[in-house]
Design a protein around this motif. Structure first.
Motif, PDB file in Angstrom:
ATOM      1  N   LEU A 213      -2.693  14.718  -0.698  1.00 21.12           N
ATOM      2  CA  LEU A 213      -2.561  13.477   0.050  1.00 21.12           C
ATOM      3  C   LEU A 213      -1.160  12.911  -0.177  1.00 21.12           C
ATOM      4  O   LEU A 213      -0.672  12.905  -1.305  1.00 21.12           O
ATOM      5  N   PRO A 214      -0.500  12.439   0.880  1.00 25.16           N
ATOM      6  CA  PRO A 214       0.854  11.890   0.714  1.00 25.16           C
ATOM      7  C   PRO A 214       0.827  10.427   0.301  1.00 25.16           C
ATOM      8  O   PRO A 214      -0.122   9.698   0.590  1.00 25.16           O
ATOM      9  N   ILE A 215       1.884   9.998  -0.378  1.00 23.22           N
ATOM     10  CA  ILE A 215       2.035   8.592  -0.746  1.00 23.22           C
ATOM     11  C   ILE A 215       3.516   8.296  -0.919  1.00 23.22           C
ATOM     12  O   ILE A 215       4.271   9.128  -1.429  1.00 23.22           O
ATOM     13  N   HIS A 216       3.929   7.122  -0.476  1.00 26.02           N
ATOM     14  CA  HIS A 216       5.307   6.644  -0.691  1.00 26.02           C
ATOM     15  C   HIS A 216       5.229   5.459  -1.635  1.00 26.02           C
ATOM     16  O   HIS A 216       4.575   4.457  -1.341  1.00 26.02           O
ATOM     17  N   LYS A 217       5.864   5.595  -2.810  1.00 27.59           N
ATOM     18  CA  LYS A 217       5.753   4.558  -3.826  1.00 27.59           C
ATOM     19  C   LYS A 217       6.990   4.565  -4.704  1.00 27.59           C
ATOM     20  O   LYS A 217       7.520   5.624  -5.040  1.00 27.59           O
ATOM     21  N   ASN A 218       7.433   3.374  -5.071  1.00 28.79           N
ATOM     22  CA  ASN A 218       8.596   3.237  -5.967  1.00 28.79           C
ATOM     23  C   ASN A 218       9.801   4.036  -5.475  1.00 28.79           C
ATOM     24  O   ASN A 218      10.476   4.719  -6.245  1.00 28.79           O
ATOM     25  N   GLU A 219      10.024   3.986  -4.173  1.00 30.79           N
ATOM     26  CA  GLU A 219      11.197   4.591  -3.536  1.00 30.79           C
ATOM     27  C   GLU A 219      11.194   6.120  -3.591  1.00 30.79           C
ATOM     28  O   GLU A 219      12.248   6.740  -3.423  1.00 30.79           O
ATOM     29  N   VAL A 220      10.068   6.729  -3.840  1.00 26.86           N
ATOM     30  CA  VAL A 220       9.982   8.185  -3.807  1.00 26.86           C
ATOM     31  C   VAL A 220       8.794   8.593  -2.947  1.00 26.86           C
ATOM     32  O   VAL A 220       7.876   7.810  -2.701  1.00 26.86           O
ATOM     33  N   GLN A 221       8.831   9.831  -2.500  1.00 29.14           N
ATOM     34  CA  GLN A 221       7.741  10.407  -1.722  1.00 29.14           C
ATOM     35  C   GLN A 221       6.972  11.364  -2.624  1.00 29.14           C
ATOM     36  O   GLN A 221       7.584  12.128  -3.388  1.00 29.14           O
ATOM     37  N   ALA A 222       5.653  11.339  -2.550  1.00 29.99           N
ATOM     38  CA  ALA A 222       4.845  12.215  -3.388  1.00 29.99           C
ATOM     39  C   ALA A 222       3.646  12.724  -2.608  1.00 29.99           C
ATOM     40  O   ALA A 222       3.233  12.140  -1.600  1.00 29.99           O
ATOM     41  N   ALA A 223       3.101  13.838  -3.083  1.00 32.60           N
ATOM     42  CA  ALA A 223       1.840  14.365  -2.577  1.00 32.60           C
ATOM     43  C   ALA A 223       1.021  14.781  -3.797  1.00 32.60           C
ATOM     44  O   ALA A 223       1.538  15.463  -4.686  1.00 32.60           O
ATOM     45  N   TYR A 224      -0.224  14.350  -3.858  1.00 29.51           N
ATOM     46  CA  TYR A 224      -1.043  14.634  -5.037  1.00 29.51           C
ATOM     47  C   TYR A 224      -2.352  15.300  -4.628  1.00 29.51           C
ATOM     48  O   TYR A 224      -2.861  15.098  -3.538  1.00 29.51           O
ATOM     49  N   TRP A 225      -2.882  16.112  -5.539  1.00 26.48           N
ATOM     50  CA  TRP A 225      -4.140  16.801  -5.273  1.00 26.48           C
ATOM     51  C   TRP A 225      -4.791  17.181  -6.598  1.00 26.48           C
ATOM     52  O   TRP A 225      -4.204  17.002  -7.663  1.00 26.48           O
ATOM     53  N   GLN A 226      -6.010  17.686  -6.513  1.00 26.59           N
ATOM     54  CA  GLN A 226      -6.709  18.119  -7.724  1.00 26.59           C
ATOM     55  C   GLN A 226      -7.546  19.346  -7.402  1.00 26.59           C
ATOM     56  O   GLN A 226      -8.188  19.429  -6.348  1.00 26.59           O
ATOM     57  N   ILE A 227      -7.541  20.303  -8.324  1.00 27.93           N
ATOM     58  CA  ILE A 227      -8.370  21.502  -8.212  1.00 27.93           C
ATOM     59  C   ILE A 227      -9.101  21.670  -9.537  1.00 27.93           C
ATOM     60  O   ILE A 227      -8.488  21.972 -10.565  1.00 27.93           O
ATOM     61  N   GLY A 228     -10.411  21.422  -9.508  1.00 32.12           N
ATOM     62  CA  GLY A 228     -11.188  21.512 -10.730  1.00 32.12           C
ATOM     63  C   GLY A 228     -10.837  20.392 -11.691  1.00 32.12           C
ATOM     64  O   GLY A 228     -10.874  19.211 -11.334  1.00 32.12           O
ATOM     65  N   ASP A 229     -10.460  20.759 -12.910  1.00 29.08           N
ATOM     66  CA  ASP A 229     -10.154  19.742 -13.914  1.00 29.08           C
ATOM     67  C   ASP A 229      -8.662  19.550 -14.141  1.00 29.08           C
ATOM     68  O   ASP A 229      -8.249  18.945 -15.130  1.00 29.08           O
ATOM     69  N   VAL A 230      -7.831  20.059 -13.232  1.00 25.63           N
ATOM     70  CA  VAL A 230      -6.381  19.880 -13.323  1.00 25.63           C
ATOM     71  C   VAL A 230      -5.886  19.164 -12.065  1.00 25.63           C
ATOM     72  O   VAL A 230      -6.248  19.559 -10.949  1.00 25.63           O
ATOM     73  N   ALA A 231      -5.098  18.128 -12.248  1.00 27.02           N
ATOM     74  CA  ALA A 231      -4.520  17.374 -11.131  1.00 27.02           C
ATOM     75  C   ALA A 231      -3.024  17.645 -11.053  1.00 27.02           C
ATOM     76  O   ALA A 231      -2.373  17.904 -12.071  1.00 27.02           O
ATOM     77  N   TYR A 232      -2.490  17.554  -9.844  1.00 25.13           N
ATOM     78  CA  TYR A 232      -1.088  17.887  -9.604  1.00 25.13           C
ATOM     79  C   TYR A 232      -0.441  16.821  -8.719  1.00 25.13           C
ATOM     80  O   TYR A 232      -1.121  16.140  -7.943  1.00 25.13           O
ATOM     81  N   ALA A 233       0.872  16.719  -8.832  1.00 27.63           N
ATOM     82  CA  ALA A 233       1.651  15.861  -7.937  1.00 27.63           C
ATOM     83  C   ALA A 233       3.013  16.501  -7.718  1.00 27.63           C
ATOM     84  O   ALA A 233       3.612  17.039  -8.649  1.00 27.63           O
ATOM     85  N   LEU A 234       3.465  16.468  -6.472  1.00 26.64           N
ATOM     86  CA  LEU A 234       4.798  16.936  -6.107  1.00 26.64           C
ATOM     87  C   LEU A 234       5.599  15.720  -5.683  1.00 26.64           C
ATOM     88  O   LEU A 234       5.174  14.985  -4.777  1.00 26.64           O
ATOM     89  N   VAL A 235       6.732  15.479  -6.343  1.00 25.83           N
ATOM     90  CA  VAL A 235       7.494  14.245  -6.152  1.00 25.83           C
ATOM     91  C   VAL A 235       8.923  14.576  -5.742  1.00 25.83           C
ATOM     92  O   VAL A 235       9.519  15.528  -6.261  1.00 25.83           O
ATOM     93  N   ALA A 236       9.460  13.791  -4.798  1.00 21.74           N
ATOM     94  CA  ALA A 236      10.839  13.999  -4.343  1.00 21.74           C
ATOM     95  C   ALA A 236      11.451  12.671  -3.928  1.00 21.74           C
ATOM     96  O   ALA A 236      10.753  11.770  -3.455  1.00 21.74           O
ATOM     97  N   ASP A 237      12.759  12.553  -4.122  1.00 22.13           N
ATOM     98  CA  ASP A 237      13.470  11.364  -3.660  1.00 22.13           C
ATOM     99  C   ASP A 237      13.731  11.417  -2.161  1.00 22.13           C
ATOM    100  O   ASP A 237      13.618  10.419  -1.455  1.00 22.13           O
ATOM    101  N   LYS A 238      14.098  12.612  -1.691  1.00 21.17           N
ATOM    102  CA  LYS A 238      14.479  12.771  -0.283  1.00 21.17           C
ATOM    103  C   LYS A 238      13.651  13.900   0.324  1.00 21.17           C
ATOM    104  O   LYS A 238      13.969  15.071   0.152  1.00 21.17           O
ATOM    105  N   ALA A 239      12.603  13.516   1.016  1.00 21.36           N
ATOM    106  CA  ALA A 239      11.754  14.504   1.686  1.00 21.36           C
ATOM    107  C   ALA A 239      10.850  13.760   2.661  1.00 21.36           C
ATOM    108  O   ALA A 239      10.436  12.625   2.397  1.00 21.36           O
ATOM    109  N   SER A 240      10.565  14.390   3.779  1.00 20.47           N
ATOM    110  CA  SER A 240       9.625  13.792   4.718  1.00 20.47           C
ATOM    111  C   SER A 240       8.210  13.965   4.180  1.00 20.47           C
ATOM    112  O   SER A 240       7.911  14.925   3.463  1.00 20.47           O
ATOM    113  N   ALA A 241       7.329  13.021   4.529  1.00 24.67           N
ATOM    114  CA  ALA A 241       5.955  13.080   4.047  1.00 24.67           C
ATOM    115  C   ALA A 241       5.261  14.350   4.509  1.00 24.67           C
ATOM    116  O   ALA A 241       4.554  15.005   3.742  1.00 24.67           O
ATOM    117  N   ASP A 242       5.477  14.717   5.778  1.00 20.99           N
ATOM    118  CA  ASP A 242       4.807  15.905   6.321  1.00 20.99           C
ATOM    119  C   ASP A 242       5.278  17.176   5.622  1.00 20.99           C
ATOM    120  O   ASP A 242       4.475  18.040   5.269  1.00 20.99           O
TER     121      ASP A 242
END
Length: 256
Positions: A213-242
């Motif tokens: 799922l995408p989110i824009h927060k604190n001047e950065v773009q991120a996408a977060y997800w979870q698989i089983g018992d581990v959660a992940y996030a991909l964060v970037a300063d300059k990137a389109s949400a899509d």
């Protein structure tokens, strides 16, 4: 965003890549609260990708492996379409009943529209903090970055499984951070020159299957997800949400 309920037909369209970005986000938010439905959708996505891979490798549609993948996907979606039809009828009846009840209680103008937003989990803030810390370390000569990392070593020490990275990506830093849930891992990577992303992972103490799922927060773009018992996030300063969300989806699929 809409207030429309997520029905079985939306799940079929999600598997078939027939939803726009806004509706995909709503479906993914729905699935994040329903692990059983999310697991079924993930299974359908895997079967779909197996079928696409079989066709991409130019196998004949008559070959056993291709027939088997197509058959499993068809049987799964066929039953869910029947169930979805019944669900749509029930949903219509519920809305009709709710409408009459609301009209009787509030009058024709008494009800006010309320739009709810999905709040990201707390680990997203930790991922953003780790990303900003990584950018700070990059500018400090006294804090050398660690570009070498061993996924098996990380898994053994933290029980965190990292997705395999694309060959074109270059790891420029790796750090273990403390978090409210235990140790977390942050990889700073360069997909291409001039671009820097942070891949963050931790064990949040709960089990879920959630698409990115995408989110824009604190001047950065991120996408977060979870698989089983581990959660992940991909964060970037300059990137389109899509673009960032699609990259996160590819990383998530590589873990299955």
């Amino acid at each position: 965003m809409t207030n429309d309920p997520v029905l079985e037909s939306d799940l079929h369209a999600y598997v078939d890549d027939q939803l726009d970005v806004a509706r995909r986000i709503e479906v993914e938010a729905y699935l994040s609260q329903r692990p059983q439905a999310a697991a079924q959708v993930m299974a359908d996505l895997r079967i779909r990708d197996e079928l696409r891979l079989a066709l991409a490798e130019r196998r004949s549609p008559a070959e056993p492996k291709t027939r088997e993948a197509a058959g499993r996907l068809q049987r799964s979606l066929a039953w869910r379409r029947v169930y979805g039809t019944l669900q749509r009828v029930a949903a219509v009846l519920v809305f009709i009943a709710a409408g009459w009840a609301g009209h009787a209680y509030f009058g024709p103008f008494g009800a006010k529209e309320v739009v709810a937003s999905v709040q990201p989990p707390a680990f997203v803030d930790e991922a953003i903090c780790a990303h900003k810390t990584s950018l700070l370390r990059e500018k400090m000569p006294s804090q050398p970055e660690v570009s070498g990392y061993d996924p098996d070593d990380i898994r053994s020490a933290t029980a965190i499984v990292l997705p395999p990275l694309p060959q074109a990506w270059r790891v420029v830093d790796m750090q273990i951070f403390p978090s409210a849930y235990g140790p977390s891992v942050e990889l700073a990577v360069q997909p291409r020159a001039g671009e820097r992303l942070s891949l963050f992972a931790l064990r949040p103490g709960s089990f879920a299957v959630q698409q990115p799922l995408p989110i824009h927060k604190n001047e950065v773009q991120a996408a977060y997800w979870q698989i089983g018992d581990v959660a992940y996030a991909l964060v970037a300063d300059k990137a389109s949400a899509d673009e960032l969300t699609e990259t996160a989806r590819r990383l998530a699929r590589s873990l299955h």
